[in-house]
Design a protein around this motif. Structure first.
Motif, PDB file in Angstrom:
ATOM      1  N   SER A 190      18.934  51.364  68.872  1.00 57.49           N
ATOM      2  CA  SER A 190      19.738  52.521  68.558  1.00 57.49           C
ATOM      3  C   SER A 190      20.668  52.184  67.399  1.00 57.49           C
ATOM      4  O   SER A 190      21.273  51.112  67.370  1.00 57.49           O
ATOM      5  N   ARG A 191      20.758  53.128  66.441  1.00 56.78           N
ATOM      6  CA  ARG A 191      21.678  52.943  65.317  1.00 56.78           C
ATOM      7  C   ARG A 191      22.914  53.791  65.541  1.00 56.78           C
ATOM      8  O   ARG A 191      22.826  54.998  65.746  1.00 56.78           O
ATOM      9  N   GLY A 219      20.668  50.846  57.275  1.00 54.04           N
ATOM     10  CA  GLY A 219      20.312  52.152  56.743  1.00 54.04           C
ATOM     11  C   GLY A 219      19.361  52.808  57.729  1.00 54.04           C
ATOM     12  O   GLY A 219      19.711  53.050  58.872  1.00 54.04           O
ATOM     13  N   ILE A 220      18.124  53.056  57.299  1.00 51.63           N
ATOM     14  CA  ILE A 220      17.163  53.667  58.214  1.00 51.63           C
ATOM     15  C   ILE A 220      16.600  52.615  59.176  1.00 51.63           C
ATOM     16  O   ILE A 220      16.553  51.423  58.862  1.00 51.63           O
ATOM     17  N   VAL A 221      16.178  53.091  60.344  1.00 50.51           N
ATOM     18  CA  VAL A 221      15.670  52.224  61.417  1.00 50.51           C
ATOM     19  C   VAL A 221      14.390  52.839  61.969  1.00 50.51           C
ATOM     20  O   VAL A 221      14.274  54.064  62.076  1.00 50.51           O
ATOM     21  N   ALA A 222      13.433  51.994  62.326  1.00 53.47           N
ATOM     22  CA  ALA A 222      12.197  52.455  62.964  1.00 53.47           C
ATOM     23  C   ALA A 222      11.847  51.497  64.090  1.00 53.47           C
ATOM     24  O   ALA A 222      12.123  50.295  64.003  1.00 53.47           O
ATOM     25  N   ILE A 225      14.387  47.454  60.159  1.00 58.59           N
ATOM     26  CA  ILE A 225      15.724  47.905  59.767  1.00 58.59           C
ATOM     27  C   ILE A 225      15.920  47.669  58.277  1.00 58.59           C
ATOM     28  O   ILE A 225      15.610  46.585  57.768  1.00 58.59           O
ATOM     29  N   VAL A 226      16.424  48.670  57.578  1.00 64.55           N
ATOM     30  CA  VAL A 226      16.821  48.503  56.182  1.00 64.55           C
ATOM     31  C   VAL A 226      18.299  48.158  56.151  1.00 64.55           C
ATOM     32  O   VAL A 226      19.133  48.869  56.721  1.00 64.55           O
ATOM     33  N   THR A 227      18.626  47.050  55.503  1.00 58.08           N
ATOM     34  CA  THR A 227      20.022  46.631  55.373  1.00 58.08           C
ATOM     35  C   THR A 227      20.385  46.549  53.896  1.00 58.08           C
ATOM     36  O   THR A 227      19.521  46.375  53.032  1.00 58.08           O
ATOM     37  N   HIS A 228      21.683  46.673  53.610  1.00 58.51           N
ATOM     38  CA  HIS A 228      22.176  46.647  52.233  1.00 58.51           C
ATOM     39  C   HIS A 228      23.141  45.481  52.080  1.00 58.51           C
ATOM     40  O   HIS A 228      24.101  45.348  52.840  1.00 58.51           O
ATOM     41  N   TRP A 262      10.574  38.581  59.787  1.00 58.11           N
ATOM     42  CA  TRP A 262      10.049  38.854  58.444  1.00 58.11           C
ATOM     43  C   TRP A 262      11.053  39.694  57.679  1.00 58.11           C
ATOM     44  O   TRP A 262      11.718  40.554  58.245  1.00 58.11           O
ATOM     45  N   SER A 263      11.154  39.426  56.362  1.00 57.35           N
ATOM     46  CA  SER A 263      12.091  40.167  55.529  1.00 57.35           C
ATOM     47  C   SER A 263      11.507  40.295  54.130  1.00 57.35           C
ATOM     48  O   SER A 263      10.776  39.411  53.667  1.00 57.35           O
ATOM     49  N   ALA A 264      11.826  41.400  53.464  1.00 53.01           N
ATOM     50  CA  ALA A 264      11.364  41.617  52.095  1.00 53.01           C
ATOM     51  C   ALA A 264      12.361  42.506  51.367  1.00 53.01           C
ATOM     52  O   ALA A 264      13.038  43.337  51.990  1.00 53.01           O
ATOM     53  N   THR A 265      12.470  42.326  50.064  1.00 55.24           N
ATOM     54  CA  THR A 265      13.327  43.180  49.258  1.00 55.24           C
ATOM     55  C   THR A 265      12.641  44.517  49.050  1.00 55.24           C
ATOM     56  O   THR A 265      11.540  44.588  48.507  1.00 55.24           O
ATOM     57  N   ALA A 266      13.255  45.586  49.507  1.00 59.45           N
ATOM     58  CA  ALA A 266      12.690  46.929  49.372  1.00 59.45           C
ATOM     59  C   ALA A 266      13.769  47.942  49.710  1.00 59.45           C
ATOM     60  O   ALA A 266      14.735  47.634  50.420  1.00 59.45           O
ATOM     61  N   SER A 267      13.597  49.151  49.190  1.00 55.82           N
ATOM     62  CA  SER A 267      14.548  50.225  49.464  1.00 55.82           C
ATOM     63  C   SER A 267      13.785  51.506  49.783  1.00 55.82           C
ATOM     64  O   SER A 267      13.778  52.452  48.987  1.00 55.82           O
ATOM     65  N   PRO A 268      13.119  51.554  50.934  1.00 55.94           N
ATOM     66  CA  PRO A 268      12.299  52.726  51.267  1.00 55.94           C
ATOM     67  C   PRO A 268      13.151  53.935  51.625  1.00 55.94           C
ATOM     68  O   PRO A 268      14.268  53.803  52.137  1.00 55.94           O
ATOM     69  N   VAL A 269      12.593  55.119  51.356  1.00 58.57           N
ATOM     70  CA  VAL A 269      13.249  56.349  51.789  1.00 58.57           C
ATOM     71  C   VAL A 269      12.787  56.732  53.191  1.00 58.57           C
ATOM     72  O   VAL A 269      13.453  57.489  53.888  1.00 58.57           O
TER      73      VAL A 269
END
Length: 198
Positions: free
Chosen positions: A1-2, A31-34, A44-47, A73-80
């Motif tokens: 939960s976010r 940011g967004i979570v799935a 999870i997208v983090t900034h 696992w982690s990768a540089t990305a900024s998905p919408v």
């Protein structure tokens, strides 16, 4: 939960689902979570400073289920938008299937949907790049299945991708459509628009 402040928690219940067993805070600035349908895979997208990252957490491990989710696992990305689903891989303890799409840039073709296979050992490889007819604004896997993805687009188009077959099915809705979901038999698609279902 976010939570509204960007914190993300994962809660594990007992078998009857009557008592909280473990509470895990995964990040403070999401940011967004799935999450996958079985709850064992979380994206999870983090900034951080001027960059965005996708972090994948899993309850699965090569030796069996974990007590708490671990970042694998982690990768540089900024998905919408993005989605994640469990994927059976009996020989190595399972895997996660991650779908994501970057923001569209005016004057350029809409970015494709990237589909990644994430192993419990922390390996990741891109499996598919799906061309899209218009900018994508929502993604979801069909319930319990990692081989089919439903995408919603800014012009109201909905596309069902069958990954192994390389086929698509489309239906047209309204550009004002919001949430999008598909039935387990893949025969019905429902969306929200204003105060209505469609």
């Amino acid at each position: 939960s976010r939570l509204y402040n960007g914190k993300v928690f994962s809660w594990r219940l007992n078998a009857p689902r009557t008592q909280l067993v473990v509470e895990s805070q995964l990040t403070k600035n999401a940011g967004i979570v799935a999450a996958s349908d079985d709850g064992c895979w979380i994206a999870i997208v983090t900034h951080q400073e001027d960059k965005s990252y996708i972090n994948v957490f899993s309850y699965e491990s090569p030796s069996g289920p974990r007590h708490e989710p671990v970042s694998i696992w982690s990768a540089t990305a900024s998905p919408v938008c993005m989605a994640i689903q469990q994927s059976p891989r009996p020989s190595s303890g399972g895997a996660g299937r991650l779908a994501m799409v970057e923001a569209a840039v005016e004057g350029s073709p809409p970015p494709p949907i990237e589909v990644w296979d994430i192993g419990v050992d922390g390996t990741g490889r891109m499996m598919y790049r799906l061309n899209v007819p218009s900018p994508c604004r929502s993604l979801c896997f069909c319930y319990g299945i990692e081989k089919q993805i439903l995408s919603g687009h800014t012009d109201g188009l909905s596309v069902l991708y069958d990954l192994p077959k390389g086929t698509t099915s489309q239906c047209h809705g309204s550009p004002e459509s919001g949430c999008l979901s598909i039935s387990t038999d893949h025969k019905l698609v429902v969306s929200t628009e204003s105060e209505c279902f469609r």
